[in-house]
Scaffold this motif. Sequence first.
Motif, PDB file in Angstrom:
ATOM      1  N   ALA A  70       0.831  -1.201   0.000  1.00 34.13           N
ATOM      2  CA  ALA A  70       0.000   0.000   0.000  1.00 34.13           C
ATOM      3  C   ALA A  70       0.868   1.254   0.000  1.00 34.13           C
ATOM      4  CB  ALA A  70      -0.923  -0.003   1.211  1.00 34.13           C
ATOM      5  N   MET A  71       2.014   1.159   0.649  1.00 34.12           N
ATOM      6  CA  MET A  71       2.890   2.323   0.742  1.00 34.12           C
ATOM      7  C   MET A  71       3.774   2.467  -0.497  1.00 34.12           C
ATOM      8  SD  MET A  71       3.964   2.702   4.742  1.00 34.12           S
ATOM      9  CE  MET A  71       5.150   1.393   4.703  1.00 34.12           C
ATOM     10  N   GLY A  72       3.633   1.531  -1.442  1.00 34.60           N
ATOM     11  CA  GLY A  72       4.357   1.722  -2.703  1.00 34.60           C
ATOM     12  C   GLY A  72       5.376   0.650  -3.032  1.00 34.60           C
ATOM     13  N   PRO A 132      -2.488  -4.692  -2.034  1.00 37.43           N
ATOM     14  CA  PRO A 132      -2.409  -3.659  -0.991  1.00 37.43           C
ATOM     15  C   PRO A 132      -3.619  -3.691  -0.058  1.00 37.43           C
ATOM     16  CG  PRO A 132      -1.846  -2.742  -3.125  1.00 37.43           C
ATOM     17  CD  PRO A 132      -2.284  -4.142  -3.384  1.00 37.43           C
ATOM     18  N   VAL A 133      -4.773  -4.123  -0.580  1.00 39.24           N
ATOM     19  CA  VAL A 133      -5.979  -4.097   0.231  1.00 39.24           C
ATOM     20  C   VAL A 133      -5.865  -5.024   1.442  1.00 39.24           C
ATOM     21  CG1 VAL A 133      -7.193  -5.898  -1.049  1.00 39.24           C
ATOM     22  CG2 VAL A 133      -8.486  -4.089   0.065  1.00 39.24           C
ATOM     23  N   MET A 138      -5.619  -3.468   4.878  1.00 41.74           N
ATOM     24  CA  MET A 138      -6.829  -3.034   5.553  1.00 41.74           C
ATOM     25  C   MET A 138      -7.527  -4.206   6.235  1.00 41.74           C
ATOM     26  SD  MET A 138      -7.832   0.039   5.715  1.00 41.74           S
ATOM     27  CE  MET A 138      -8.439   1.329   4.656  1.00 41.74           C
ATOM     28  N   SER A 169     -14.908   0.228   5.984  1.00 40.40           N
ATOM     29  CA  SER A 169     -13.576  -0.118   5.495  1.00 40.40           C
ATOM     30  C   SER A 169     -13.571  -0.209   3.978  1.00 40.40           C
ATOM     31  CB  SER A 169     -13.125  -1.453   6.096  1.00 40.40           C
ATOM     32  OG  SER A 169     -13.069  -1.355   7.494  1.00 40.40           O
ATOM     33  N   LEU A 186     -13.253   3.201   2.584  1.00 39.64           N
ATOM     34  CA  LEU A 186     -11.893   3.727   2.769  1.00 39.64           C
ATOM     35  C   LEU A 186     -10.922   3.090   1.775  1.00 39.64           C
ATOM     36  CD1 LEU A 186     -11.452   4.077   6.644  1.00 39.64           C
ATOM     37  CD2 LEU A 186     -11.962   5.838   4.954  1.00 39.64           C
ATOM     38  N   ASN A 187     -11.113   1.782   1.519  1.00 36.36           N
ATOM     39  CA  ASN A 187     -10.271   1.101   0.530  1.00 36.36           C
ATOM     40  C   ASN A 187     -10.373   1.784  -0.822  1.00 36.36           C
ATOM     41  OD1 ASN A 187      -9.452  -0.850   2.284  1.00 36.36           O
ATOM     42  ND2 ASN A 187     -10.966  -2.370   1.638  1.00 36.36           N
ATOM     43  N   LEU A 215      -6.779   1.473  -2.623  1.00 38.49           N
ATOM     44  CA  LEU A 215      -6.297   0.135  -2.304  1.00 38.49           C
ATOM     45  C   LEU A 215      -7.087  -0.901  -3.096  1.00 38.49           C
ATOM     46  CD1 LEU A 215      -5.969   0.443   1.571  1.00 38.49           C
ATOM     47  CD2 LEU A 215      -4.114   0.309  -0.079  1.00 38.49           C
ATOM     48  N   ASP A 216      -8.224  -0.521  -3.589  1.00 35.66           N
ATOM     49  CA  ASP A 216      -9.114  -1.447  -4.270  1.00 35.66           C
ATOM     50  C   ASP A 216      -9.854  -0.658  -5.350  1.00 35.66           C
ATOM     51  OD1 ASP A 216     -10.171  -3.893  -4.728  1.00 35.66           O
ATOM     52  OD2 ASP A 216     -11.094  -4.131  -2.742  1.00 35.66           O
ATOM     53  N   ASP A 270      -2.413   0.126 -12.809  1.00 38.01           N
ATOM     54  CA  ASP A 270      -2.059  -0.319 -11.458  1.00 38.01           C
ATOM     55  C   ASP A 270      -0.836   0.425 -10.938  1.00 38.01           C
ATOM     56  OD1 ASP A 270      -4.157  -1.992 -11.250  1.00 38.01           O
ATOM     57  OD2 ASP A 270      -3.032  -3.868 -11.501  1.00 38.01           O
ATOM     58  N   GLY A 293      -0.651   2.876  -7.873  1.00 39.09           N
ATOM     59  CA  GLY A 293       0.326   2.635  -6.814  1.00 39.09           C
ATOM     60  C   GLY A 293       1.075   3.915  -6.462  1.00 39.09           C
ATOM     61  N   ASP A 294       1.416   4.705  -7.483  1.00 38.93           N
ATOM     62  CA  ASP A 294       2.128   5.954  -7.233  1.00 38.93           C
ATOM     63  C   ASP A 294       1.251   6.941  -6.477  1.00 38.93           C
ATOM     64  OD1 ASP A 294       4.460   5.146  -8.306  1.00 38.93           O
ATOM     65  OD2 ASP A 294       4.098   5.984 -10.310  1.00 38.93           O
ATOM     66  N   ARG A 309      -1.152   6.189  -4.449  1.00 40.61           N
ATOM     67  CA  ARG A 309      -1.232   5.638  -3.104  1.00 40.61           C
ATOM     68  C   ARG A 309       0.038   5.948  -2.314  1.00 40.61           C
ATOM     69  NH1 ARG A 309      -2.527   0.285  -4.860  1.00 40.61           N
ATOM     70  NH2 ARG A 309      -0.309  -0.067  -4.632  1.00 40.61           N
ATOM     71  N   ALA A 310       1.183   5.737  -2.964  1.00 44.57           N
ATOM     72  CA  ALA A 310       2.450   5.877  -2.252  1.00 44.57           C
ATOM     73  C   ALA A 310       2.740   7.333  -1.908  1.00 44.57           C
ATOM     74  CB  ALA A 310       3.583   5.292  -3.091  1.00 44.57           C
ATOM     75  N   PHE A 340      -1.634   6.067   5.270  1.00 49.95           N
ATOM     76  CA  PHE A 340      -2.553   5.089   5.856  1.00 49.95           C
ATOM     77  C   PHE A 340      -2.269   4.881   7.332  1.00 49.95           C
ATOM     78  CE2 PHE A 340      -2.208   4.038   1.378  1.00 49.95           C
ATOM     79  CZ  PHE A 340      -3.527   3.891   1.007  1.00 49.95           C
ATOM     80  N   ILE A 363      -5.802   8.367   5.449  1.00 48.78           N
ATOM     81  CA  ILE A 363      -6.938   7.490   5.670  1.00 48.78           C
ATOM     82  C   ILE A 363      -6.655   6.641   6.895  1.00 48.78           C
ATOM     83  CG2 ILE A 363      -7.965   5.381   4.739  1.00 48.78           C
ATOM     84  CD1 ILE A 363      -8.089   6.768   2.088  1.00 48.78           C
TER      85      ILE A 363
END
Lengths: 427, 256
Positions: A320-322, A419-420, A423, B59, B62-63, B68-69, B88, B92-93, B95-96, B101, B178
């Motif tokens: 999730a953090m990359g 990544p999910v 959670m 949840s 939030l995902n 994340l989803d 994807d 990912g970028d 997200r990162a 989180f 989040i």
Amino acid sequence: MRLLFSLALRNALRNTRRSFLTGLTIMLGVALLTCGISWTRGAFGGILEKGANVMGPVRLVTPEFAKKEQMMPLAENIVELEPILAAARATPGVTGAWPRLQMAATLTVGDDMGEHFALVQGAPPEWFSRALDLEHHIPNGRMFATDDAAAQQCAGGRRSRPPIDAVIGAMAATEVGAKVGDDLILGGQTQDGSLSAIKVKVVGISDLGSGPQNRFVYVSLATLQCMADIPTGATEVLVYGATLDDAIPIEAALAANPALSKLAVSRWDQRPPFSSISGIIGALQSIAAGVIVFITALGVLNTMLMSVLERTAEIGVMRAMGLRRGATVFLFVIEAIGIAAIGGAVGAIVGSLISYFILELHGINLGNAVNKLPPGLAVDSVIHGDWEPIMLAQAFGLGLVMAIVGGALPAIRASRIEPVEAMRARR
Amino acid sequence: MTTTSAGSEPSPTPLCELVGVKKNYPLGDLIVHAVKGVDVRIYAGEFTAFAGPSGSGKSTLLNLVGCLDRQSEGQVYIEGRDVATLSDTELGDVRARRIGFIFQSFNLIPVLTAYENVELALRLAGLVRKGHKERVEEALRSVGLADYMGRRPAQLSGGQQQRVAIARALVKTPALIIADEPTANLDSKNGAAILDLMKSMNADNGTTFLFSTHDPMVMERARRIIHLQDGQITGDERRDLTNPSPSGASVAPHGA
Ligand SMILES: Nc1ncnc2c1ncn2[C@@H]1O[C@H](COP(=O)(O)OP(=O)(O)OP(=O)(O)O)[C@@H](O)[C@H]1O
Ligand SMILES: [Mg+2]
């Protein structure tokens, strides 16, 4: 990158019990591999060396003999030995060249006309010494004497005296019930196919440590020359160098020698059974090593998979953090390699100690099992390992291969964690 | 139907917008409808809670907001970008770099120290620059852990671990943080402290927080509470006049 690397190595030390088991698996695999390679090298190396010595590292025969070799065609012999032997001995690197005659014969002791067959080898005593070290393998009796008796007997006139000496292999002796001092009748053929028999006296019973070798009867060249009616010739001339490796240049030199141009020259590893055996041995060794690597890798796979499942949440968080998929694979493969490096190093050392001090110095006694092998495969009852320092590095390297093979699947599995999962994780 | 044009619209672009979002999970032969059509806008600077009973879809939402989803239906926009159009890797970028989180069970990396845990977030986001050490230390100092940087998670209390997690989310200076039930694993005193910390960061730095909870103590501290039931929004209350969204209180964002 450095942080990931450090993370991977710290992960390796995280569950010490599990990592210990993984390391132990690799250690055992590597140790087994070291012992296995050392021992098979010793065993097969011995077979090859012995086989080459018995067959002659380089051999000169007539082209017709080479064609029908399986039938031992006595008629296809080298009639004039002396110029051939002289030319061979003059070749650089050659330490010895001797003629040999070989034929199948029936063995009879006393009046009991048995059904026992044996191969009879006739050659100068120096050849028996060089190829078999025969004189030191006669626990019962002695080596046969010179060619004189046979020469006299063949010359005709006063028949049967003095007696002709023969050494008989221990197993052949048991089969026909021959003891030292017994008369033994060898029944064979002359080169033109007529039956011929010769009476010899058993002066020694040899034990060369292998079943096939102990089924032979050994006599002087003149004895077989007489029996086969080849007064001055022999079917083969066997040429030796200081080491087996010398066979290559010697063969080249002999083949290029115009004085020998009428003969067929061949190296031991170009003739059956070795022409096929050395490839088979290599393949068998690779298969055995492959099986050990595979089984060990399975052990690594098992424990690494447990770690991956256990760390699903954590991997999810990093994803999730990359954290990229490739980096996830890297993380677990480096962890496996870290464990394997320690297990492999210990395994290579333990395996080498066992290989050297137990297998190489003491050997393993196979007992009678080797006697059931087919003739031609001269396997010693006691097989010694053959360990070399380079095997430390080889075994260690294979340990790393085990880790990579076993760690790859769990690592790929880890990289599939989405990544999910971060959670969903509940601890 | 009098739609105001974008130019004269006084409200800024939402940081995050969900339009008709549904999320279905296959479960054997069944399909679980976890989110059944949600429209919501989250604006920069908000301190918003998804509240609702267990299984209401907090949840899951939030995902989706956290990339994340991916949703089953509808659109999700993050900083104006439709996530459906992102690969994807691009997701990912986002997200990162843009999202931090915080999890209920802290989810720190146990073999790394507090400092390294925070540093890892910067590295994974590809945000390591000159002076990143000071940045990591500053993040940890701001959550009150200046003296605990060398400790591993196991050597920290739950409250301290969650502070590390906050520092880890914060260090990237993300557009949005989040937090899924960030206080659920803490006692009420520690939970309140964590929430106050998050709130002060929201007030001081304008960091946007979006979290989920079913704890009344937490809801008390939220400025905006979006009530969920059975995968649907049942209420959207704004409890504070300092709300940066100028669209007024207690109004559902769409179709109300
Ligand atoms: N991966 C999944 N597969 C199947 N069903 C799921 C999955 N994730 C969530 N659900 C279902 O979706 C619904 C919403 O779940 P969600 O986790 O969003 O609820 P929640 O409000 O966060 O609950 P809680 O307060 O217990 O955390 C639930 O009925 C849940 O069982
Ligand atoms: Mg939840």
